[in-house]
Every structure is written in structure tokens, then in C-alpha cells.
Scaffold this active site. Structure first.
Site, PDB file in Angstrom:
ATOM      1  N   LYS A 114       0.181  -1.863   4.303  1.00 16.69           N
ATOM      2  CA  LYS A 114       0.055  -2.664   3.076  1.00 16.69           C
ATOM      3  C   LYS A 114      -0.588  -3.984   3.466  1.00 16.69           C
ATOM      4  O   LYS A 114      -0.441  -4.445   4.599  1.00 16.69           O
ATOM      5  CB  LYS A 114       1.433  -2.895   2.450  1.00 16.69           C
ATOM      6  CG  LYS A 114       1.447  -3.571   1.109  1.00 16.69           C
ATOM      7  CD  LYS A 114       0.963  -2.695  -0.033  1.00 16.69           C
ATOM      8  CE  LYS A 114       2.012  -1.764  -0.515  1.00 16.69           C
ATOM      9  NZ  LYS A 114       1.613  -0.898  -1.614  1.00 16.69           N
TER      10      LYS A 114
HETATM   11  N1  GLU Z   1      -1.167   0.776  -3.916  1.00 11.34           N
HETATM   12  C1  GLU Z   1      -0.809   2.119  -4.219  1.00 11.34           C
HETATM   13  C2  GLU Z   1       0.610   2.410  -3.779  1.00 11.34           C
HETATM   14  O1  GLU Z   1       1.410   1.530  -3.581  1.00 11.34           O
HETATM   15  C3  GLU Z   1      -1.832   3.113  -3.682  1.00 11.34           C
HETATM   16  C4  GLU Z   1      -1.989   3.135  -2.204  1.00 11.34           C
HETATM   17  C5  GLU Z   1      -3.141   4.023  -1.740  1.00 11.34           C
HETATM   18  O2  GLU Z   1      -3.733   4.709  -2.546  1.00 11.34           O
HETATM   19  O3  GLU Z   1      -3.411   3.996  -0.541  1.00 11.34           O
HETATM   20  O4  GLU Z   1       1.000   3.540  -3.688  1.00 11.34           O
END
Ligand code: GLU
Length: 424
Positions: A114
Site C-alpha cells: 500500500k
Molecule cells: N485499492 C484497492 C484495494 O484496496 C485495489 C488494490 C489493487 O487493485 O491493487 O483493494
């Protein structure tokens, strides 16, 4: 100095505290080997960078950006990138950890990551956002990549942000690398169906849960906190199943009509006025009131820690589907369990986004693209299977859906780790 010295404290009731508590509970439930447990309590790698950015008035502002990579046991790291004034390292590490479990629970071959930049995107021009994004990408160029770590959209980042990242990364490598990000525009190799995917996956999970609980879909009521990408798509896709939107909120407040709100009218109003507040024919409500509303399904689709010890007792929904990451604190989960409220946890309920990100990455690597129907069918198959596996685990162990989802996810990561061994 150890990694401990630079990692943030897990403040009580903060997202990292929640993530660690959930892991510790899962470790106990499944009898996780202590060495693997200790390893999984820490991120693999954390990067903090300065992002000097030329602003439109000619001045420079130095933003701070983070990327946390929690684990790579099951594949490259994967996870979103958020732009928000409240971004902090604690939240980013917790988010990376949740991504590890999310990818494992739907069984796609990724670990978790993240990232985020502390900034206020609402006050920045497109040019400022582009320059900040490009410099941030340059700072991360050695640690991201299709086999290493693949960013995606999150809070206040979108397909355009991903296009800038893809272009900057590609320019530095000297060739086009579309698979470095997902959530790209389709002209650059984005997948059809990606934008709606998180909401669509959440709706599949809600449908499965209502069937299991014997709740009829037709005429059931739902309320949504947060009317961004996830909240909007959940509302759009629940409506044709016969459910009725009774309230929605965003950061400015919300609107309520117990007789039902037209989702398209609300989307249009939000696009025109920037908020869901003030839709003609609705009454104004606060976020606090929305969480306490009597309805069948409550969908928190905004930020972390919104359902906590102080307000969990007020929740009157029959079911909660966590569109957001980490909306419920561990103390709140216990209160909801005591009240018999069925919670579809974030790592399952909102896994549709990363699932279609995986489809996008696969399509990009093969340079062979699927129709939207194929994407949606495969998403449905994965969400339904994951829901069944978690539900069966919850029945077998007699635990709530979060504990069951964690048991499935941590079990898969631990098995991969056990087979690989801990290097050297
Ligand atoms: N931000 C989204 C999540 O928390 C998508 C993450 C992604 O597609 O890599 O799942």
C-alpha cells in the site's frame, strides 16, 4: 537500529492496531508457527520519500510519500496508492497487511502493498498532481515493477494517476511497461470492468450473504457511507437486484429518504454539486445518523475506523458489507457479534477491485484482452467461491466471517511461507 525503531507505534484503535490484532487472533485460531507469525507482524519493506513538486504559482512544495510492502510469499506485492491529507505510515503498513490477506482470501497470486502521499488533492490542479505523481514514481522506480510491486488506484487516485505512473516508469526503463500498474485507462491496456469491480465484487458478496441468511433481496433497504467509486457502484448494482437505497453520505454529510432514492439521480447530483447533500426530495442526515439507521445492509465505503467502540452499539443494520478497508475496529467487531450483526469483512467484501486488477495484469502480460462479460463472469466465479470458502470456514470453526476470512488467508500465506522456508 532495527526496523522496529523506524516503524510507527500501533496506536490503540488505529488501523495498525486493528490489523495486528486480527493477525494475532488468526494465529491463535489456526495455530500459526511462531516464526511465521513474527515475520508476518512486520512489513517486508517500507519506503519513505520526499517529493519536491513545482506548484502552479512557481513555488516548490515538498510532499512526503510512502510505500509499504508487507509480503511477497505468494507473488509480487499488490495494492493501491492514496492521496489524502491524513496519510501516515501506520495506515499504509496496515493497508499493506490487509492487501496480503485480501489477495490470499480470493486466492490470486500476490502479496500485499500500500502507498500514499500526504497531500490535499482537492486543492491541487491537474498539473500539480501530475508533477507530484511523476516525481513520486521516479523515487519508487527501483522498488515497483510488474514482477515486484504493482500499484493501483485508491482514495483520490484514478486511471489518470495510473497512466502518469505507467508513463514515467516506462520512460525511465526505455520501453513501455503497462503491467507496472493496474486500474489504467483501457486505451493503455486497462481492463474492461475494472472501475466497477470493487463495487461489483461487494454486490456479489452481499447477494451470497443475503441468500445464506434467508433475507429476500427485493425490497431490502441499504445505506452507503461514502459515495466515491466503491459506494457509487455498490448502489448502482444493488438497485437492479431489487434493493432500495435509503441513505448515502460523503465527507460533507448525507441524504435520506426511507421510501427510496434513485441512484442515478444521486450520482448526477453528486457530479453536479460535488456532494450527495441536498438531493431534492431527501432529508439531510449526518454520517453518525447513517451508521445508526435501521436498514438491511449497511455499506461503509469511505475510511478506516468509522465503526468503533463508541458507536457500534448504535448500529441497527442486519448486515454490514465493508466496501472500505478497515472500517470496523476489533472492539466494534465484538459488539457487532454480540448484537448478531453479520459482517462481510473488507478483505472479502472489497476484494473485487484487486481481483480485476489481477485480470488486468494477466491480460497485459499476455497482450490478449477479454470482453467485459468475461471479466465480470470470472469475477463472479472468484467472489462466489471465496465467499463459500469463508462461510464454510466460519461454520466449521464457529467464528465470525472476519475471523474465518483471516483463518483462510493467513493459512494460505503461511503454507506458502512454510514451503519456501525463511531465507537463508
Ligand atoms: N485499492 C484497492 C484495494 O484496496 C485495489 C488494490 C489493487 O487493485 O491493487 O483493494
Amino acid at each position: 537500529m532495527s526496523i522496529e525503531d523506524v516503524l510507527p507505534e500501533a496506536g490503540q484503535d488505529g488501523p495498525l492496531y486493528a490489523a495486528l490484532t486480527q493477525l494475532d487472533d488468526a494465529a491463535e485460531l489456526i495455530g500459526l508457527a511462531p516464526a511465521i507469525h513474527q515475520k508476518l507482524r512486520k512489513p517486508k519493506r517500507v519506503i519513505a520519500v520526499s517529493i519536491p513538486t513545482l506548484m502552479d504559482d512557481g513555488s516548490h512544495q515538498v510532499f512526503t510519500g510512502y510505500r509499504a510492502q508487507h509480503s511477497m510469499e505468494r507473488g509480487p506485492c499488490k495494492g493501491g496508492l492514496r492521496y489524502h491529507p491524513d496519510v501516515n505510515l501506520e495506515e499504509v503498513i496496515a493497508g499493506a497487511m490487509w492487501m496480503t490477506w485480501k489477495c490470499a482470501v480470493v486466492n490470486i497470486p500476490y502479496g500485499g502493498a500500500k502507498g500514499g502521499v500526504i497531500c490535499n488533492p482537492k486543492e491541487m490542479s491537474q498539473g500539480e498532481l501530475e508533477r507530484m505523481t511523476r516525481r513520486f514514481t521516479s523515487e519508487l522506480v527501483e522498488v515497483i515493477g510488474p514482477e515486484k510491486d504493482i500499484p493501483a488506484p485508491e482514495l483520490y487516485t484514478d486511471a489518470q494517476t495510473m497512466a502518469w505512473i505507467m508513463d514515467t516508469y516506462s520512460m525511465q526503463k526505455g520501453y513501455s511497461v503497462p503491467a507496472v500498474v493496474t486500474g489504467k485507462p483501457t486505451v493503455l491496456g486497462g481492463s474492461l470492468g475494472r472501475e466497477a469491480a470493487t463495487g461489483r465484487g461487494c454486490v456479489f458478496a452481499i447477494r451470497e450473504a443475503m441468500c445464506r441468511l434467508g433475507l429476500p433481496l427485493t425490497g431490502a433497504t441499504f445505506a452507503v457511507q461514502g459515495f466515491g467509486n466503491v459506494g457509487r457502484w455498490v448502489a448502482r448494482l444493488l438497485e437492479p437486484l431489487g434493493l432500495k437505497l435509503v441513505a448515502a453520505t460523503d465527507s460533507q454529510g448525507g441524504c435520506l429518504n426511507p421510501d427510496g432514492i434513485s441512484v442515478e439521480a444521486l450520482v448526477e447530483h453528486k457530479v453536479q454539486s460535488g456532494t450527495v447533500v441536498g438531493l431534492p426530495g431527501t432529508d439531510r442526515i449526518t454520517n453518525k445518523e447513517l451508521l445508526a439507521l435501521e436498514c438491511d445492509v449497511l455499506v461503509p465505503a469511505a475510511l478506516e475506523n468509522v465503526i468503533h467502540q463508541g458507536n457500534a452499539g448504535d448500529v441497527r443494520a442486519k448486515m454490514i458489507a465493508e466496501g472500505a478497508n478497515g472500517p470496523t475496529t476489533p472492539a466494534a467487531q465484538e459488539i457487532l457479534n454480540d448484537k448478531g450483526i453479520f459482517v462481510i469483512p473488507d478483505i472479502l467484501a472489497n476484494a473485487g477491485g484487486v481481483t480485476v486488477s489481477y485480470f488486468e495484469w494477466v491480460q497485459g502480460l499476455q497482450a490478449y484482452f477479454w470482453t467485459e462479460e468475461e471479466v465480470n463472469e470470472r469475477l463472479e466465479a472468484i467472489m462466489v467461491r471465496a465467499f463459500e470458502e469463508v462461510y464454510a470456514e466460519s461454520q466449521a470453526r464457529n467464528v465470525d466471517m472476519r475471523a474465518a476470512a483471516m483463518a483462510v488467508a493467513v493459512g494460505r500465506v503461511a503454507e506458502a511461507q512454510r514451503m519456501r522456508g525463511i531465507y537463508p
